[in-house]
Design an enzyme around this catalytic site. Structure first.
Site, short mmCIF file in Angstrom:
data_model
loop_
_atom_site.label_atom_id
_atom_site.label_comp_id
_atom_site.label_asym_id
_atom_site.label_seq_id
_atom_site.Cartn_x
_atom_site.Cartn_y
_atom_site.Cartn_z
N TRP A 101 3.57 9.16 1.51
CA TRP A 101 2.10 9.17 1.49
C TRP A 101 1.55 9.81 2.76
O TRP A 101 0.58 10.58 2.71
CB TRP A 101 1.55 7.75 1.32
N ASP A 171 -4.35 4.62 6.61
CA ASP A 171 -4.19 4.40 5.17
C ASP A 171 -3.56 3.02 5.00
O ASP A 171 -2.39 2.82 5.30
CB ASP A 171 -3.28 5.49 4.59
N LYS A 195 -3.29 -1.97 -5.20
CA LYS A 195 -2.06 -2.61 -4.74
C LYS A 195 -2.33 -4.06 -4.35
O LYS A 195 -1.71 -4.95 -4.86
CB LYS A 195 -1.47 -1.84 -3.57
#
Ligand SMILES: *Cc1c(COP(=O)(O)O)cnc(C)c1O
Length: 360
Positions: A101, A171, A195
């Site tokens: 990511w 993030d 999530k």
């Protein structure tokens, strides 16, 4: 009631049963309104209250000051990989690479300015985080970007990297709200909801107001943070149903004791699983090389070989555990034990793992 499985999926992921049942109760007609939240105007009074309460509850959970804007956006964390540099990268930025990511985030930033890789463990297949003494920060960078929890590799920062006066951007998609942290250390925080906070469709952005001054008026309207900050995330139709469910999750956290409570639960759950893995005489192996870097959210591990991993996945599924397959890019096994995953589920998983080891 229908039987549910132990859902260990990395995302979209498990939600608290109380939240699902509450939403079910209100699904057909929300609090006597005669319609579902999905069906109502985002400009109406009822939705407005849901929207305001979600923001207020989040602010109270994280103690977010008035000098920060809270935005509910769309496009996933993936759009933030672009929006962050479009809005606040002026010249150059530092990126710490700790996984897939983070790499994707850096890739988008390169389209806007120059990117300094301030640290990376890619040569070790991201099996640990770069240490503070390995970071090469640029004091003139617009910001430093890092990923607090690496969903795929199973590593997680215990505390923020130290970056001096450079604005810190994070993030937090896969560990947002798993514990209390000091928002004031950050210039910008973003997280996809699906999530640890709610269903997919909404991305949370917490941005310090002085950062908004960097957003150029030439940006496309939706892509400009100022647009959303000035219209309270109601410039266009927001993801109303996702925001509603996230709001219920915030209330669930607050009711049970907030982030100190959930951190205690998360530490106990992960501790139980890692202790068992470490005590399994090498049958199970953690995929993370440095103990302090192990994630409380995504526990990555493997059995002695790939065939046994496959057998583990198949047999665990029969026993009611879903989603234990590791990410397709790394293989192995992964147990995602986010906030809503019950302690009893971890106990039962450990029992299953004991049994599987004995038989194999
Ligand atoms: C899942 C994930 C993303 C991507 O999220 P989308 O909402 O699918 O765009 C980004 N970063 C991290 C850390 C993630 O876990």
């Amino acid at each position: 009631m229908e039987k549910r499985v132990y859902n260990l999926s990395a995302g979209p992921a498990i939600l608290p049963e109380e939240v699902l049942l509450e939403a079910q109760k209100e699904f057909f007609s929300y609090k006597g309104s005669g319609m579902s939240v999905m069906e109502m105007s985002h400009r109406g009074k009822i939705y407005d209250q849901i929207h305001q309460e979600a923001e207020a509850d989040l602010r109270s959970l994280l103690n977010i000051g008035d000098n920060y804007s809270v935005l509910f956006l769309q496009g996933g964390a993936t759009l933030q990989f672009s929006m962050v540099p479009m809005n606040i990268l002026k010249g150059k930025a530092d990126y710490i690479l700790t996984g897939a990511w983070a790499k994707k985030a850096a890739k988008e930033a390169k389209k806007i300015g120059s990117v300094n890789i301030a640290g990376s463990t890619e040569s070790e297949n991201f099996n640990r985080l770069p240490r503070q003494d390995e970071l090469k920060l640029d004091s003139e960078a617009s910001y430093v970007h890092f990923t607090s929890n690496n969903t795929i590799f199973g590593t997680q920062y215990r505390t923020e990297p130290e970056v001096g006066n450079i604005p810190l951007v994070c993030d937090t998609s896969s560990d947002m709200l798993h514990k209390k942290f000091d928002v004031n250390k950050y210039a910008l925080i973003y997280a996809g909801a699906q999530k640890n906070m709610g269903p997919s469709g909404c991305t949370l952005v917490i941005v310090r107001k002085d950062m908004l001054e960097r957003s150029d008026d030439s940006l496309h309207t939706y892509l400009n943070y100022k647009t959303h900050a000035e219209s309270n995330s109601l410039y266009n139709t927001p993801p109303t149903f996702s925001i509603y469910i996230m709001g219920l999750v915030y209330k669930w956290l607050l009711k049970n004791g907030g982030l100190d409570w959930i951190y205690k639960v998360n530490s106990e759950k992960a501790g139980m699983l890692y202790d068992f893995i470490d005590g399994s005489d090498g049958f199970y192996k953690s995929a993370v090389a440095v103990k302090e870097d192990r994630s409380l959210m995504n526990v990555t591990f493997s059995t002695p070989n790939e065939d046994l991993d496959k057998k583990f996945i198949a047999e665990s599924a029969v026993k009611g555990f879903s989603g234990l397959k590791g990410h397709r890019s790394v293989g192995g096994l992964r147990a995602s034990i986010y906030n809503a995953f019950p302690q009893k589920g971890v106990e039962d998983l450990v029992e299953f793992m004991k049994d599987f080891k004995a038989k194999n």
